[in-house]
Design an enzyme around this catalytic site. Structure first.
Site, mmCIF file in Angstrom:
data_model
loop_
_atom_site.group_PDB
_atom_site.id
_atom_site.type_symbol
_atom_site.label_atom_id
_atom_site.label_comp_id
_atom_site.label_asym_id
_atom_site.label_seq_id
_atom_site.Cartn_x
_atom_site.Cartn_y
_atom_site.Cartn_z
ATOM 1 N N VAL A 130 40.772 41.210 41.578
ATOM 2 C CA VAL A 130 39.413 41.283 40.862
ATOM 3 C C VAL A 130 39.853 40.610 39.393
ATOM 4 C CG1 VAL A 130 37.736 42.718 39.387
ATOM 5 C CG2 VAL A 130 38.803 43.609 41.340
ATOM 6 N N GLY A 132 40.854 37.490 38.726
ATOM 7 C CA GLY A 132 41.866 36.513 38.667
ATOM 8 C C GLY A 132 42.752 36.778 37.760
ATOM 9 N N GLY A 184 36.844 23.372 44.356
ATOM 10 C CA GLY A 184 37.777 24.456 45.048
ATOM 11 C C GLY A 184 37.262 25.812 44.567
ATOM 12 N N LYS A 202 34.733 43.446 44.721
ATOM 13 C CA LYS A 202 35.379 43.778 43.650
ATOM 14 C C LYS A 202 34.920 45.198 42.723
ATOM 15 C CE LYS A 202 36.499 38.842 43.183
ATOM 16 N NZ LYS A 202 36.266 37.617 42.565
ATOM 17 N N GLY A 299 40.240 30.213 40.747
ATOM 18 C CA GLY A 299 41.281 28.925 40.655
ATOM 19 C C GLY A 299 42.612 29.499 41.152
#
Length: 424
Positions: A130, A132, A184, A202, A299
């Site tokens: 969750v 990043g 991305g 999440k 990312g």
């Protein structure tokens, strides 16, 4: 002490970033010994393959990693329920620690996997599942474990936040989605992100951790952002708001009220300030009050940082905080003011028909907004309601959608209210 040896499942965006982050860690004591991926010959030529040692075993057989004696921790960065669930069960059963960024797996199968890890005396860490690189999971598990958290809300999908905050600046949905895919941030099939399924998983992970509630993701309503258009930001601005994908869960009456979807957020809210791929989670505790976690959530690098932090915790001998959780039902009915946007073929009696349908369902109109400059055959206008039940409103929306003057299906968005911690 000997090095902690890592078996890495997946050398894609996050897996390769993890290899680079690990190589930059000057503390040492951790090394990758195995890498599993399909098409390993191609992966060996990846620009980040240089961050791996020459003695790393590349394999297309996951058994070569899970069964290897020189693997202490299996790091899974491939995602999905199947076959990842079987892999992680096998790793835990073999007495190996597991680190994963797999939010779907933790949301849907977490309870069973945590029980297996406890039985085998190993750790299952998921700090990257969750937000990043935002340390919301360890922050809640350790920093807030002494509080009684009653509500969580915020932005947990960086892709949707990137799209909506770009649209706020005047960009078109389709153009921004294409840009997110090129960068991305979004997959070729973006439905998991834009339709709310990623955020829903999440939210369920956070509910287990913060509210100690096991909830079924399939019971949590998720609304797509794809129906939001530029006109909605114009009307939201007039109402002192913007539009964000918000995930929310709170305890009450023996159930968890939970939902995911685009909502009108007051400009005074911290959530409204979140732009690009930033994530933001607000926890509301009975004793500690509101706590805000914020940072980049999409990312390879931010996610790899969270993975590395979990790996380092195991290397340093940290003990995982185990929090109890019980199964709870989901209450999808929310009482709140709502934003209703209609696009109609203009003719007399439209407002009366809409007001009548709302009144029949016990819903009061708060305001009506209409901007000039639109053609009569495709005229957008907005109705805001006083606080009402979302279940009652759903019935009215279905009735209004069938009215002959509707050019497209009406859009209904919840409006966050002042007593929500996300608006403080």
């Amino acid at each position: 002490m000997s090095d902690l040896r890592i078996g890495l499942l997946g050398f894609g965006t996050v897996g390769s970033a993890f290899a680079e982050v690990l190589a930059a860690d000057e503390r040492g004591g951790v090394r990758i010994t195995h890498v599993f991926n399909r098409g390993v010959e191609r992966k060996k030529t990846h620009a980040r393959a240089k961050f791996l040692g020459k003695d790393v075993v590349w394999t297309e057989r996951v058994e070569d990693v899970i069964g290897a004696e020189d693997v202490d921790v299996v790091v899974e960065l491939m995602g999905g329920l199947d076959p990842a669930e079987g892999w992680l069960r096998a790793a835990l059963s073999a007495g190996k620690h597991v680190v994963t960024a797999n939010k779907q797996l933790i949301a849907y199968r977490g309870a069973e996997l945590f029980a297996l890890a406890a039985e085998k005396g190993v750790q299952l860490l998921y700090g990257a599942a969750v937000a990043g690189g935002v340390p919301v999971i360890p922050g809640v598990a350790q920093g807030l474990s002494g509080d009684v958290i009653t509500r969580i809300s915020g932005i947990v999908n960086g892709t949707c936040n990137f799209i909506l905050s770009s649209m706020e600046s005047g960009a078109d949905y389709g153009d921004v989605l294409a840009k997110a895919q090129a960068a991305g941030y979004a997959e070729a099939d973006p439905s998991a992100d834009v339709d709310g399924y990623d955020a829903r998983a999440k939210l369920c992970v956070l509910a287990r951790l913060a509210l100690h509630a096991e909830i079924d993701p399939e019971q949590v309503p998720a609304q797509t952002i794809s129906q939001v258009s530029a006109i909605d930001f114009a009307y939201a601005e007039e109402l002192g708001c913007t539009v964000r994908q918000v995930s929310r869960a709170s305890l009450g009456d023996g159930a968890v009220s939970a939902s995911v979807g685009p909502m009108l957020v007051p400009r005074t809210s911290p959530i409204a300030w979140s732009h690009g791929t930033q994530n933001m989670v607000v926890t509301s505790g009975r004793f500690g009050g509101d706590v805000v976690f914020s940072g980049h959530g999409a990312g390879g690098y931010p996610t790899a940082v969270a993975v590395m932090s979990d790996v380092r915790a195991i290397a340093e001998g940290s003990v995982q905080v185990r929090l109890p959780a019980k199964k709870m039902a989901v209450n999808a009915d929310v009482v709140a003011p709502h934003y209703l946007r209609f696009v109609v073929d203009d003719r007399p009696g439209i407002v009366a028909a809409i007001a009548g349908a709302l009144a029949e369902h016990g819903i009061n109109i708060d305001s009506l907004l209409q901007h000039r400059g639109h053609p009569d055959e495709r005229l957008p206008f907005v109705v805001t309601t006083e606080p009402c039940s979302s279940a009652m409103l759903a019935g009215a929306m279905a009735e209004m959608a069938g009215m002959a003057f509707m050019v497209e299906a009406p859009l209904c968005l919840e409006i966050l209210v002042a007593d929500d911690p996300a608006t403080d």
